[in-house]
Design a protein around this motif. Structure first.
Motif, mmCIF file in Angstrom:
data_model
loop_
_atom_site.group_PDB
_atom_site.id
_atom_site.type_symbol
_atom_site.label_atom_id
_atom_site.label_comp_id
_atom_site.label_asym_id
_atom_site.label_seq_id
_atom_site.Cartn_x
_atom_site.Cartn_y
_atom_site.Cartn_z
ATOM 1 N N ASN A 130 -33.951 3.212 -23.338
ATOM 2 C CA ASN A 130 -33.765 2.451 -24.419
ATOM 3 C C ASN A 130 -33.633 0.929 -24.441
ATOM 4 O O ASN A 130 -32.872 0.578 -23.481
ATOM 5 C CB ASN A 130 -32.536 2.937 -25.099
ATOM 6 N N ASP A 150 -37.597 2.565 -28.653
ATOM 7 C CA ASP A 150 -36.949 1.332 -29.267
ATOM 8 C C ASP A 150 -37.021 -0.175 -28.604
ATOM 9 O O ASP A 150 -36.127 -0.899 -28.556
ATOM 10 C CB ASP A 150 -35.582 1.418 -29.653
ATOM 11 N N THR A 162 -30.217 9.295 -21.190
ATOM 12 C CA THR A 162 -30.652 8.075 -21.998
ATOM 13 C C THR A 162 -30.120 7.122 -21.262
ATOM 14 O O THR A 162 -28.886 6.833 -21.229
ATOM 15 C CB THR A 162 -30.375 8.368 -23.232
ATOM 16 N N PHE A 165 -29.359 3.214 -21.657
ATOM 17 C CA PHE A 165 -29.418 1.952 -22.470
ATOM 18 C C PHE A 165 -29.278 0.687 -21.712
ATOM 19 O O PHE A 165 -28.045 0.282 -20.988
ATOM 20 C CB PHE A 165 -28.376 1.959 -23.578
ATOM 21 N N TYR A 200 -25.489 -1.843 -18.795
ATOM 22 C CA TYR A 200 -26.275 -0.418 -19.161
ATOM 23 C C TYR A 200 -25.226 0.476 -19.513
ATOM 24 O O TYR A 200 -23.926 0.449 -19.013
ATOM 25 C CB TYR A 200 -27.136 -0.088 -17.983
ATOM 26 N N LYS A 201 -25.635 1.657 -20.062
ATOM 27 C CA LYS A 201 -25.101 2.516 -20.295
ATOM 28 C C LYS A 201 -25.873 4.017 -20.413
ATOM 29 O O LYS A 201 -27.005 3.655 -20.566
ATOM 30 C CB LYS A 201 -24.316 2.589 -21.926
ATOM 31 N N ASP A 221 -29.482 -3.573 -21.405
ATOM 32 C CA ASP A 221 -28.805 -4.790 -22.205
ATOM 33 C C ASP A 221 -29.245 -5.996 -21.555
ATOM 34 O O ASP A 221 -29.141 -5.984 -20.387
ATOM 35 C CB ASP A 221 -27.336 -4.610 -22.552
ATOM 36 N N SER A 236 -33.800 -1.390 -26.815
ATOM 37 C CA SER A 236 -33.432 -2.077 -28.206
ATOM 38 C C SER A 236 -32.720 -3.407 -27.730
ATOM 39 O O SER A 236 -32.679 -4.142 -28.786
ATOM 40 C CB SER A 236 -32.825 -1.090 -29.081
ATOM 41 N N ASN A 237 -31.852 -3.520 -26.965
ATOM 42 C CA ASN A 237 -31.097 -4.502 -26.723
ATOM 43 C C ASN A 237 -31.622 -5.491 -25.447
ATOM 44 O O ASN A 237 -30.750 -6.246 -24.913
ATOM 45 C CB ASN A 237 -29.742 -4.156 -26.276
#
Lengths: 99, 145
Positions: free
Chosen positions: A45, A78, A13, A15, A3-4, A17, A47-48
């Protein structure tokens, strides 16, 4: 799962993964929940994230409900086609904030 | 992975896994490999992988709830004929109480209780059987192709 996290004002946010399953949910909660507890709005997010099972869906529900309790907002962004299919199977597309 | 039968019209693959949440990724990868080998429709593959992973997760979460450090293994067998896919699970955990296997009401939005719902949505039939020794539980899922 990796993650980020990025911050802009009162919004963080996250992210995520990889694949989110029972083995990864605690890690996801450890990233998301403290941000909500700190009063941040959270953009998640996905998306990944190519795979999510019922345990991952539970994290989305719990995060959404926690944000409502804290008066913040969780927006899921996303979403990949495969994860959206699972969200829709759980009939959550009208409940969760999807963008 | 063991191949039990490979004639043109009846394929079957079986593999066992340590009963741990960390095995779920291996269960999914095994399932994906088998579905590719069996040439299952791509749109259907990930749904089937989800159903299999949810059933395996239920073994870890429920049949072995009190034994998180077990060294027991569970087995997954995927069999395919021209018209039907059968997925069988075998474990030596706590016997399944069929009456307690139910999903939460879908409009009662709360965390948990969705795994069995997903399996029901994806598969055509779900049968819990007593396992032949040494197995305790044998879950059989089927899907018409």
């Amino acid at each position: 799962m990796t993650y980020k996290v990025t911050d802009e004002g009162d919004t963080s946010t996250v992210f995520l993964d990889g694949e989110i399953d029972m083995d990864k949910t605690e890690g996801a909660k450890e990233v998301i929940f403290p941000l909500i507890d700190a009063g941040k709005n959270v953009n998640l997010n996905l998306s990944n994230v190519q795979y999510m099972d019922s345990s991952g869906i539970s994290v989305l529900i719990e995060s959404h409900q926690k944000a409502l309790e804290k008066g913040t907002k969780l927006i899921i962004k996303d979403v990949s086609k495969s994860v959206l299919k699972v969200i829709m199977m759980a009939k959550l597309e009208q409940i969760l904030n999807l963008e | 992975m063991s191949t039990e039968s490979t004639n043109q019209n009846n394929l079957s693959e079986k593999k066992d896994f340590l009963v741990r949440s960390s095995s779920l990724k291996d269960v999914r990868n095994f399932s994906r490999e088998v579905f590719e080998k069996f040439k299952i429709n791509e749109d259907l593959r990930e749904e089937l992988v989800l159903a299999i992973a949810e059933a395996a997760q239920n073994i870890v979460k429920h049949a072995y709830r009190d034994f998180p450090d077990t060294q027991d293994r569970m087995a997954v067998r995927i069999s395919c004929s021209d018209k039907e896919l059968e997925i069988a699970f075998f474990d030596k955990g706590k016997p399944v109480e069929k009456s307690k296997v139910k999903h939460r009401a879908i409009d009662d939005v709360k965390p948990g209780g969705l795994g069995t719902f997903f399996i029901q949505e994806i598969m055509d039939s779900i049968k819990f059987k007593e396992g032949d020794k040494p197995w305790i539980n044998n879950l059989v899922l089927t899907k018409k192709l």
